[in-house]
Design a protein around this motif. Structure first.
Motif, mmCIF file in Angstrom:
data_model
loop_
_atom_site.group_PDB
_atom_site.id
_atom_site.type_symbol
_atom_site.label_atom_id
_atom_site.label_comp_id
_atom_site.label_asym_id
_atom_site.label_seq_id
_atom_site.Cartn_x
_atom_site.Cartn_y
_atom_site.Cartn_z
ATOM 1 N N GLU A 1 0.750 -1.125 0.022
ATOM 2 C CA GLU A 1 0.197 -0.387 -0.712
ATOM 3 C C GLU A 1 1.164 1.031 -0.448
ATOM 4 O O GLU A 1 0.655 2.200 -0.773
ATOM 5 N N GLU A 2 1.953 1.148 0.713
ATOM 6 C CA GLU A 2 2.344 1.962 0.850
ATOM 7 C C GLU A 2 3.447 2.449 -0.319
ATOM 8 O O GLU A 2 3.820 3.432 -1.688
ATOM 9 N N GLU A 3 3.916 1.248 -0.639
ATOM 10 C CA GLU A 3 4.734 1.629 -2.747
ATOM 11 C C GLU A 3 3.710 1.751 -3.265
ATOM 12 O O GLU A 3 4.155 3.406 -4.764
ATOM 13 N N GLU A 4 2.562 1.285 -3.649
ATOM 14 C CA GLU A 4 1.011 2.246 -4.113
ATOM 15 C C GLU A 4 1.571 3.075 -4.708
ATOM 16 O O GLU A 4 0.876 4.234 -4.567
ATOM 17 N N GLU A 5 0.916 3.606 -2.470
ATOM 18 C CA GLU A 5 0.607 5.592 -2.490
ATOM 19 C C GLU A 5 1.705 6.433 -3.094
ATOM 20 O O GLU A 5 1.915 7.151 -3.291
ATOM 21 N N ALA A 6 3.509 5.756 -2.795
ATOM 22 C CA ALA A 6 4.032 6.089 -3.491
ATOM 23 C C ALA A 6 4.010 6.209 -4.754
ATOM 24 O O ALA A 6 4.720 7.531 -5.567
ATOM 25 N N ALA A 7 3.878 4.932 -5.986
ATOM 26 C CA ALA A 7 3.908 5.360 -6.976
ATOM 27 C C ALA A 7 3.286 6.281 -7.720
ATOM 28 O O ALA A 7 3.003 6.751 -7.902
ATOM 29 N N ALA A 8 1.673 5.716 -6.750
ATOM 30 C CA ALA A 8 0.533 7.240 -7.125
ATOM 31 C C ALA A 8 0.919 8.984 -6.779
ATOM 32 O O ALA A 8 0.649 9.657 -7.507
ATOM 33 N N LYS A 9 1.997 8.787 -5.761
ATOM 34 C CA LYS A 9 2.388 10.494 -5.614
ATOM 35 C C LYS A 9 3.379 10.344 -6.343
ATOM 36 O O LYS A 9 3.376 11.267 -7.254
ATOM 37 N N LYS A 10 3.776 9.383 -6.883
ATOM 38 C CA LYS A 10 5.391 10.449 -7.855
ATOM 39 C C LYS A 10 3.924 9.974 -9.081
ATOM 40 O O LYS A 10 4.875 11.342 -10.196
ATOM 41 N N LYS B 1 1.139 11.214 -9.264
ATOM 42 C CA LYS B 1 0.354 12.328 -9.512
ATOM 43 C C LYS B 1 1.300 13.366 -9.876
ATOM 44 O O LYS B 1 1.499 14.557 -10.132
ATOM 45 N N GLU B 2 3.477 13.331 -9.092
ATOM 46 C CA GLU B 2 4.052 14.341 -9.314
ATOM 47 C C GLU B 2 4.765 14.663 -10.998
ATOM 48 O O GLU B 2 4.691 16.109 -11.391
ATOM 49 N N GLU C 1 1.939 13.290 -13.774
ATOM 50 C CA GLU C 1 1.285 14.662 -14.071
ATOM 51 C C GLU C 1 1.100 15.532 -13.986
ATOM 52 O O GLU C 1 1.651 16.663 -14.776
ATOM 53 N N GLU C 2 1.343 15.750 -12.536
ATOM 54 C CA GLU C 2 1.631 17.432 -12.433
ATOM 55 C C GLU C 2 2.950 18.427 -13.123
ATOM 56 O O GLU C 2 2.829 19.548 -13.342
ATOM 57 N N ALA C 3 3.939 17.479 -12.916
ATOM 58 C CA ALA C 3 5.134 18.186 -13.514
ATOM 59 C C ALA C 3 5.197 18.788 -14.897
ATOM 60 O O ALA C 3 4.988 19.088 -16.052
ATOM 61 N N ALA C 4 4.749 17.157 -15.846
ATOM 62 C CA ALA C 4 3.872 17.653 -17.513
ATOM 63 C C ALA C 4 2.861 18.410 -17.256
ATOM 64 O O ALA C 4 2.659 19.193 -18.837
ATOM 65 N N LYS C 5 1.829 18.837 -16.853
ATOM 66 C CA LYS C 5 1.122 19.751 -16.596
ATOM 67 C C LYS C 5 1.944 21.190 -16.795
ATOM 68 O O LYS C 5 1.408 21.834 -17.350
ATOM 69 N N LYS C 6 2.558 20.784 -15.620
ATOM 70 C CA LYS C 6 3.145 22.429 -14.911
ATOM 71 C C LYS C 6 4.428 22.614 -16.668
ATOM 72 O O LYS C 6 4.534 23.719 -17.043
ATOM 73 N N LYS C 7 4.914 21.334 -16.867
ATOM 74 C CA LYS C 7 5.593 21.792 -18.470
ATOM 75 C C LYS C 7 5.020 21.983 -19.543
ATOM 76 O O LYS C 7 5.374 23.135 -20.534
ATOM 77 N N LYS C 8 3.800 21.941 -19.798
ATOM 78 C CA LYS C 8 2.761 22.206 -21.053
ATOM 79 C C LYS C 8 2.155 23.060 -20.681
ATOM 80 O O LYS C 8 2.794 23.832 -21.300
ATOM 81 N N GLU C 9 2.071 23.621 -19.697
ATOM 82 C CA GLU C 9 1.402 25.207 -19.489
ATOM 83 C C GLU C 9 2.518 26.024 -19.553
ATOM 84 O O GLU C 9 2.706 27.115 -19.908
ATOM 85 N N GLU C 10 4.151 25.497 -19.239
ATOM 86 C CA GLU C 10 4.827 26.679 -19.070
ATOM 87 C C GLU C 10 5.783 26.608 -21.056
ATOM 88 O O GLU C 10 5.969 27.819 -21.651
ATOM 89 N N GLU C 11 5.321 25.276 -21.886
ATOM 90 C CA GLU C 11 5.481 24.917 -23.083
ATOM 91 C C GLU C 11 4.262 26.342 -24.038
ATOM 92 O O GLU C 11 4.526 26.840 -25.270
ATOM 93 N N GLU C 12 2.712 26.178 -23.138
ATOM 94 C CA GLU C 12 1.885 26.609 -23.945
ATOM 95 C C GLU C 12 2.358 28.620 -23.722
ATOM 96 O O GLU C 12 2.050 29.576 -24.467
#
Length: 584
Positions: A414-423, A425-426, A428-439
């Protein structure tokens, strides 16, 4: 022996202290100064005296703050609890060696083993009776031990360092991060992307909301005993707060040692702090929320801390009683009643007397053999039951260990899954942030290109306009230069005419000036002659006056010389008269 089901002396003292019945507060007296060796920090009769630094003259109460009095009373209570605990440890006697915590009914165990010992001692002279009674005692002991094994296996073991199911269910859908701590301590940070932790905390039961000013802290202290479970939950409204948990243990030589349970760490407003600690050794648990590092900003926290007292002991006591109730019929069947023990003892005495007289019969030998056989069968049965109980206990322990491993594996997964989900999510947020920066970069580039195009167009229009303005200015300049040249010619002609007129006027003025000058020279010569005549006359008059003045000065000089001669003569006469008078 005191009944173990009642409250222990240590627990009773602790409860009296918590209820505020600790007696009078400790007297506080000034210390004997540096080098006193801590004199006064020892019990003196029924009272304990604690010495403080020398009092401050002129201050009410010697200038001692309330914290000194609180500390002294706290040390006194801790010392009393420690003394009671040592005394209780010296008085306690363990009945069993199996470590299961003792029989739920100590008087019953005492009767069983005491009756068996009396029976064995009563018929020691008869081998057959001795074996029979010993076997009966062993069977009873085996059954008692088996029942205790069953009760011990049936007891639920509290998971140390884990939150209860009820507390975990409150954070369904939240990310739970476990913080590394020491010993049986569990500390978790719960985070949510949809809810604010502080808003969730204030809705819980028995939650207290407290403002912690800048450069201050909030401290809560609990007296805990082994087996207690300390719990806490809190959230900060904004920014962050430092959190720290330690346990203070009294030393036999006096003083206390602080053991860190949760290291100092900052908890921000995006996290809910949830913790639990299973107490192994009694002392004082201290929870500290520290805002001393903030110079200007106060913090608001919602918190609750509570102690579950002797939860494990209560559960095991209740289950031990139920197990005793189930096994009571079997124990009654295997162990003789007091009346039967008395009869067996009388029989053993009679057998001993018959043996001394040599009147044993073959029938009695047959009965003894039958009893021996029955005792052997019962011992074998007891041994079989004990082996089955041990086997069952081992299987159940293996099952519990396996279950614990599975739970740990599940928790780890569960901790690994949470860590994986957290990673994830991070990422996705990084990709979203990168996409927003590119746009944003593309939009910025397009805006810059549009601005450059517009600027170029404006520069071309400005250059065209400037060229037209320059041509217009050149044309206007040429016209102005032609007008200026014409005006210059007219001005030169006018200037030439004016110069000729001025030349004529100048010549006329020079002639007039020459005539005027000649006239002025003649007048000046005339005036000079008159002035020379006046000067000669004035000079003659001055010479005459000077001559007259010199004659007057000569007369005055002569008169002054005469007066001086007369005065000198008078002085000489007076001197002569004086000398004469002196001679006389």
């Amino acid at each position: 022996m005191a009944d173990t089901g009642s409250k222990s002396p240590v627990r009773a003292v602790a409860e009296r202290e918590r209820a505020g019945n600790s007696g009078e507060n400790s007297p506080l007296v000034p210390s004997e100064g540096v080098g006193s060796g801590g004199a006064g920090h020892i019990p003196q009769g029924s009272a304990i005296t604690f010495r403080l630094p020398p009092p401050i003259p002129g201050k009410p109460g010697g200038g001692y703050p309330q914290e000194y009095h609180d500390a002294a009373n706290l040390i006194k209570r801790n010392y009393k609890v420690f003394a009671e605990r040592k005394k209780a440890q010296m008085q306690e006697v363990t009945l069993d060696g199996d470590g299961s915590g003792g029989d739920a009914n100590p008087s019953r165990s005492k009767k069983i083993f005491g009756g068996a010992a009396a029976l064995v001692g009563g018929i020691v002279g008869k081998a057959t009776g001795k074996v029979t009674e010993v076997t009966s005692g062993l069977v009873a002991g085996a059954q008692t031990y088996t029942s205790k094994l069953k009760a011990a296996v049936a007891r639920p073991k509290a998971e140390e360092g884990e939150l209860s199911t009820e507390r975990k269910e409150k954070y369904a859908g939240w990310i739970m991060e476990r913080i590394k701590t020491k010993g049986p301590v569990g500390f978790f940070l719960a985070r949510s992307t949809t809810e604010k932790p502080f808003a969730v905390a204030v809705k819980q039961e028995k939650i207290q909301v407290m403002d912690i000013p800048a450069r201050r802290d909030l401290k809560t202290t609990y007296v805990v005993q082994p087996g207690n479970v300390l719990n806490w939950t809190f959230a900060v409204q904004s920014h962050d707060i430092k959190f720290h948990v330690l346990i203070r243990k009294m030393k036999e030589t006096g003083g206390a040692d602080d053991e860190e349970l949760v290291p100092v760490m900052k908890v921000d407003s995006n996290s809910m702090g949830e913790g639990t600690y299973t107490v192994e050794e009694g002392g004082q648990a201290v929870l500290l929320w520290d805002n001393s590092y903030s110079l200007m900003r106060s913090k608001t926290i919602a918190y609750r801390a509570w102690v579950e007292k002797e939860r494990v002991e209560k559960e095991t006591t209740a289950e031990g009683k139920s197990a005793e109730a189930e096994e009571q019929p079997n124990a009654a069947a295997a162990v003789s009643t007091p009346q039967e023990k008395k009869e067996d003892l009388s029989e053993g005495v009679e057998l001993k007397e018959m043996d001394s007289e040599g009147k044993e019969t073959g029938k009695e030998e047959d009965e003894a053999a039958a009893k021996q056989k029955a005792a052997d069968e019962q011992a074998a049965e007891a041994k079989k039951v004990e082996e089955e109980a041990a086997k069952k206990k081992a299987e159940e322990e293996a099952a519990v260990a396996k279950k614990k491993e599975e739970e740990e594996a599940a928790a780890k997964k569960e901790e690994e899954e949470e860590a994986a989900a957290k990673k994830k999510k991070e990422e996705e947020e990084a990709a979203k942030k990168k996409k927003e920066e590119e746009e944003a970069a593309a939009a910025k580039k397009a805006a810059e290109e549009e601005a450059a195009k517009k600027k170029k167009q404006e520069e071309e229009e400005a250059a065209k306009k400037k060229k037209a303005e320059e041509e217009e200015a050149a044309k206007k300049k040429a016209e102005e230069e032609a007008a200026a040249a014409k005006k210059k010619e007219e001005e030169e002609a006018a200037a030439k005419k004016k110069a000729e007129e001025e030349e004529a006027a100048k010549k006329k003025a020079e002639e007039e000036a020459a005539a005027q000058k000649k006239k002025e020279e003649e007048e000046a010569a005339k005036k000079k002659a008159e002035e020379e005549a006046a000067a000669a006359k004035k000079k003659a008059e001055e010479e005459e006056a000077a001559r007259k003045k010199a004659a007057e000065e000569e007369a005055a000089k002569k008169k002054a010389e005469e007066e001086a001669a007369a005065a000198k003569k008078k002085e000489e006469e007076e001197a002569a008269a004086k000398k004469k008078a002196e001679e006389e």
